[in-house]
Design a protein around this motif. Sequence first.
Motif, PDB file in Angstrom:
ATOM      1  N   LEU A 102      38.941  45.694  28.182  1.00  0.00           N
ATOM      2  CA  LEU A 102      39.617  44.626  28.899  1.00  0.00           C
ATOM      3  C   LEU A 102      41.096  44.651  28.550  1.00  0.00           C
ATOM      4  O   LEU A 102      41.505  45.160  27.506  1.00  0.00           O
ATOM      5  CB  LEU A 102      39.044  43.253  28.505  1.00  0.00           C
ATOM      6  CG  LEU A 102      37.635  42.888  28.976  1.00  0.00           C
ATOM      7  CD1 LEU A 102      37.005  41.891  28.004  1.00  0.00           C
ATOM      8  CD2 LEU A 102      37.689  42.282  30.364  1.00  0.00           C
ATOM      9  N   ARG A 103      41.905  44.104  29.464  1.00  0.00           N
ATOM     10  CA  ARG A 103      43.307  43.802  29.194  1.00  0.00           C
ATOM     11  C   ARG A 103      44.112  45.000  28.721  1.00  0.00           C
ATOM     12  O   ARG A 103      44.978  44.890  27.859  1.00  0.00           O
ATOM     13  CB  ARG A 103      43.418  42.650  28.198  1.00  0.00           C
ATOM     14  CG  ARG A 103      42.920  41.329  28.772  1.00  0.00           C
ATOM     15  CD  ARG A 103      43.040  40.178  27.776  1.00  0.00           C
ATOM     16  NE  ARG A 103      42.760  38.901  28.431  1.00  0.00           N
ATOM     17  CZ  ARG A 103      42.687  37.729  27.805  1.00  0.00           C
ATOM     18  NH1 ARG A 103      42.874  37.680  26.486  1.00  0.00           N
ATOM     19  NH2 ARG A 103      42.436  36.619  28.472  1.00  0.00           N
ATOM     20  N   GLY A 104      43.811  46.170  29.278  1.00  0.00           N
ATOM     21  CA  GLY A 104      44.650  47.325  29.030  1.00  0.00           C
ATOM     22  C   GLY A 104      44.480  47.997  27.698  1.00  0.00           C
ATOM     23  O   GLY A 104      45.263  48.883  27.354  1.00  0.00           O
ATOM     24  N   LEU A 105      43.461  47.624  26.917  1.00  0.00           N
ATOM     25  CA  LEU A 105      43.252  48.260  25.618  1.00  0.00           C
ATOM     26  C   LEU A 105      42.369  49.493  25.796  1.00  0.00           C
ATOM     27  O   LEU A 105      41.321  49.642  25.175  1.00  0.00           O
ATOM     28  CB  LEU A 105      42.626  47.271  24.637  1.00  0.00           C
ATOM     29  CG  LEU A 105      43.505  46.079  24.264  1.00  0.00           C
ATOM     30  CD1 LEU A 105      42.798  45.190  23.258  1.00  0.00           C
ATOM     31  CD2 LEU A 105      44.842  46.547  23.704  1.00  0.00           C
ATOM     32  N   THR A 572      36.719  33.213  46.456  1.00  0.00           N
ATOM     33  CA  THR A 572      37.138  33.413  45.072  1.00  0.00           C
ATOM     34  C   THR A 572      38.070  34.613  45.008  1.00  0.00           C
ATOM     35  O   THR A 572      37.944  35.555  45.806  1.00  0.00           O
ATOM     36  CB  THR A 572      35.949  33.649  44.137  1.00  0.00           C
ATOM     37  OG1 THR A 572      35.204  34.799  44.584  1.00  0.00           O
ATOM     38  CG2 THR A 572      35.020  32.444  44.117  1.00  0.00           C
ATOM     39  N   ALA A 573      38.994  34.584  44.082  1.00  0.00           N
ATOM     40  CA  ALA A 573      39.944  35.681  43.952  1.00  0.00           C
ATOM     41  C   ALA A 573      40.403  35.792  42.516  1.00  0.00           C
ATOM     42  O   ALA A 573      40.411  34.811  41.756  1.00  0.00           O
ATOM     43  CB  ALA A 573      41.153  35.461  44.869  1.00  0.00           C
ATOM     44  N   GLY A 574      40.774  37.002  42.129  1.00  0.00           N
ATOM     45  CA  GLY A 574      41.292  37.245  40.794  1.00  0.00           C
ATOM     46  C   GLY A 574      42.328  38.353  40.816  1.00  0.00           C
ATOM     47  O   GLY A 574      42.275  39.259  41.666  1.00  0.00           O
ATOM     48  N   TYR A 575      43.266  38.280  39.893  1.00  0.00           N
ATOM     49  CA  TYR A 575      44.326  39.286  39.805  1.00  0.00           C
ATOM     50  C   TYR A 575      44.731  39.427  38.350  1.00  0.00           C
ATOM     51  O   TYR A 575      44.767  38.444  37.592  1.00  0.00           O
ATOM     52  CB  TYR A 575      45.531  38.869  40.649  1.00  0.00           C
ATOM     53  CG  TYR A 575      46.751  39.763  40.462  1.00  0.00           C
ATOM     54  CD1 TYR A 575      46.846  40.988  41.120  1.00  0.00           C
ATOM     55  CD2 TYR A 575      47.790  39.382  39.612  1.00  0.00           C
ATOM     56  CE1 TYR A 575      47.947  41.807  40.961  1.00  0.00           C
ATOM     57  CE2 TYR A 575      48.895  40.197  39.438  1.00  0.00           C
ATOM     58  CZ  TYR A 575      48.974  41.407  40.114  1.00  0.00           C
ATOM     59  OH  TYR A 575      50.070  42.224  39.934  1.00  0.00           O
ATOM     60  N   ALA A 576      45.009  40.649  37.936  1.00  0.00           N
ATOM     61  CA  ALA A 576      45.489  40.889  36.577  1.00  0.00           C
ATOM     62  C   ALA A 576      46.640  41.879  36.624  1.00  0.00           C
ATOM     63  O   ALA A 576      46.560  42.917  37.304  1.00  0.00           O
ATOM     64  CB  ALA A 576      44.372  41.430  35.694  1.00  0.00           C
ATOM     65  N   PHE A 577      47.703  41.551  35.928  1.00  0.00           N
ATOM     66  CA  PHE A 577      48.828  42.458  35.726  1.00  0.00           C
ATOM     67  C   PHE A 577      48.869  42.805  34.247  1.00  0.00           C
ATOM     68  O   PHE A 577      48.926  41.920  33.389  1.00  0.00           O
ATOM     69  CB  PHE A 577      50.144  41.809  36.141  1.00  0.00           C
ATOM     70  CG  PHE A 577      51.348  42.659  35.829  1.00  0.00           C
ATOM     71  CD1 PHE A 577      51.732  43.681  36.682  1.00  0.00           C
ATOM     72  CD2 PHE A 577      52.096  42.445  34.672  1.00  0.00           C
ATOM     73  CE1 PHE A 577      52.839  44.472  36.400  1.00  0.00           C
ATOM     74  CE2 PHE A 577      53.198  43.228  34.377  1.00  0.00           C
ATOM     75  CZ  PHE A 577      53.565  44.248  35.248  1.00  0.00           C
ATOM     76  N   VAL A 578      48.809  44.097  33.952  1.00  0.00           N
ATOM     77  CA  VAL A 578      48.723  44.575  32.562  1.00  0.00           C
ATOM     78  C   VAL A 578      49.856  45.560  32.312  1.00  0.00           C
ATOM     79  O   VAL A 578      49.917  46.627  32.927  1.00  0.00           O
ATOM     80  CB  VAL A 578      47.371  45.249  32.290  1.00  0.00           C
ATOM     81  CG1 VAL A 578      47.327  45.777  30.868  1.00  0.00           C
ATOM     82  CG2 VAL A 578      46.225  44.293  32.531  1.00  0.00           C
TER      83      VAL A 578
END
Length: 696
Positions: A102-105, A572-578
Amino acid sequence: MKGALIALPLAFAGMASPAWAQVNKSEYKDCPSAADGETLEFCTISVVGNLPTSIGERTEDVDEVPLTAARLESALQQVPSLQQFRRSDARSANPTSQGITLRGLGGNASSRALLFLDDVPQADPFGGWVSWPGYDALNLASARVRKGGGQASAGPGALAGVIELDSIQYRDAAALALAYGSRNSIEGKANYATRLGGGSVIAAASYARGDGFIPIIAGQRGSVDRRAPYEQAGISLRGVAPLNASTELQANVRAFTDTRDRGVDFSDNANSGVDASLRLVDRIGDWQWSATGYVQIREFSSEFGAVAVNRNSVTQTLDQFATPSTGLGARFELRPPVGEQVELRLGGEWRRTDGETREFFTYVAGAPTRFRTAGGQTDSYGGFAELSYQPVEALTLSAGGRLDRWTITDGFRREVNIGGTVRSDDRFADRSGTEWTGRAGLGWEFADGFSLRGAAYRAWRLPTLNELYRPFRVGADATAANENLRPERVEGVDAGLAYDNGTLNLGVTMFRNRLNGAIANVTLGQGPGNFAGVGFVAAGGTYRQRQNLDAIVSKGVELDAGIDLTDAVSLTAGYAFVDAEVRGSGVSAPLNGLRPAQVPRRFGNATLAYERQSISASATLRYIGAQFEDDANIRTLADAWTLDFDLGFEIMRGLRLQLRGENLFDARVEAAISGSGVIERANPRTLWLGASWKFD
């Protein structure tokens, strides 16, 4: 079917009298109808078998994952920033590339998020990847993703977060589902559950196969390229036996087999396993507690071949014909009664991994000439304490810590010329150390519908046996192992703001993590030439070694939203910038400032769903940003948009027809690119027609 499906020796305890107790409707879903929070007498313990959700989770970023997808790994794709090392799924990827994070790790195929099933860690004991087909034959009550590391009760490996799967406890029903899809694909699932002597027995099975697709994109194929078939099956059995009014025994066993082909000769791989666990749990008494013991038995094999530049011939280069491994562990947790506003969790845990690889790794004229064995053992022993406090109902404070002692022992690597001399016979020094885990968090409902939370944490992960001892090749590229790898350690913070009025929910989370000593495959040279730990690397090939980087620094933002547009329609929607970046020095200095391999900068998805009486429909649009294939950021995998849909009709009570599609517009999702620029794609458009029957 593999022998793993035959080895199912687990005796279930005899079922005792029914367990009647007072329970809360919000925790147990199968109780008679009542408003949330109402106390119900004479209600049988039902859906989930773990201890009640800790109040400390109010300080965490937790996603409840709807279990509506046909495959568990597909369902988890709904969580932005959650990814596997490769974009391919378990129908075409090599299993060793399916670690989860997760989260770019990322930047490594070993999992940096910890997956649990009924309190049992699930990563492969030898390599740290996840065997996803093994979870499709389960009756799951819930899947939850707890983002951010440092959960003291979770233990080593929870660098990026925790994914928790919980099995259904009690049910009296049966179901059967069958589907036929593109490329002669078949999926089937069956389960049966019955109450027995106050307890329950739940059995399930799954099967999937397909002719597969040609992984290499059309313009680059040669005569050696063909479809990549797969065949997967699993069975599971769960028994629950109430022992008294508040305590029950849960016994689980599951087995799976998974064979895949990578689309050329000498690319077969097979993965199988048997898991068994016993858990005693008291989640109703004043002194709540659980005790779990488990065993995992795994077997993995894989072949590789070198494909000519014109892709008109292939010669075998590796036969990793056996990789047996075992995981053992035990865990105990106690929650003493310390007051209505305070929750205290105390516990301890032991984990062991043991395994080795056995492989022919050099071929001449089609015959193996060298043989290698390599492996070892790791152990960790730890204790934890977590304290949560609610001075007022709207405010939750939590803090937890854990101390673990780890050992790496019996490491070895032996290479011989077949029928001749010993090339090397290395025995590596035993090592040990102590690591700590910590987390402190706050959750505050500061206004009607509004909440704020934040946390700071530290966590760690021990290198896998695969990373420590096994060199490997992919095409012309070769990567050496490193028996001196140190544990990875993450230090991170996150903060989130959320709004929920029952119809509309919005959330934003910001995070920053620094993964010190991140293990990565670091480029050290280019072929042709001979290199330590791998031997000869041909022209066009890259020589790498597993190394501890100074760090990977990952920071970013996650957005999520949901709205009920009508009683039947939701969005529903989701977005992540890493923004992830390598910190390197010494041999990894050339990587300083680059992005970790296989980590996109952007993720996104949106789902429009309709459900009314006998009809349901949904459409999911997903986006994954561009990412680099390699640590040197030379080979780029393009971004991709995909669209999935699902349409279901209940034509009579219990009988439902379903039409679904994956990657409807057949977008090219690039999964890998070789040093010579050959591109491999992930799953193309796949259409399914199926039916399901439920017998209550």
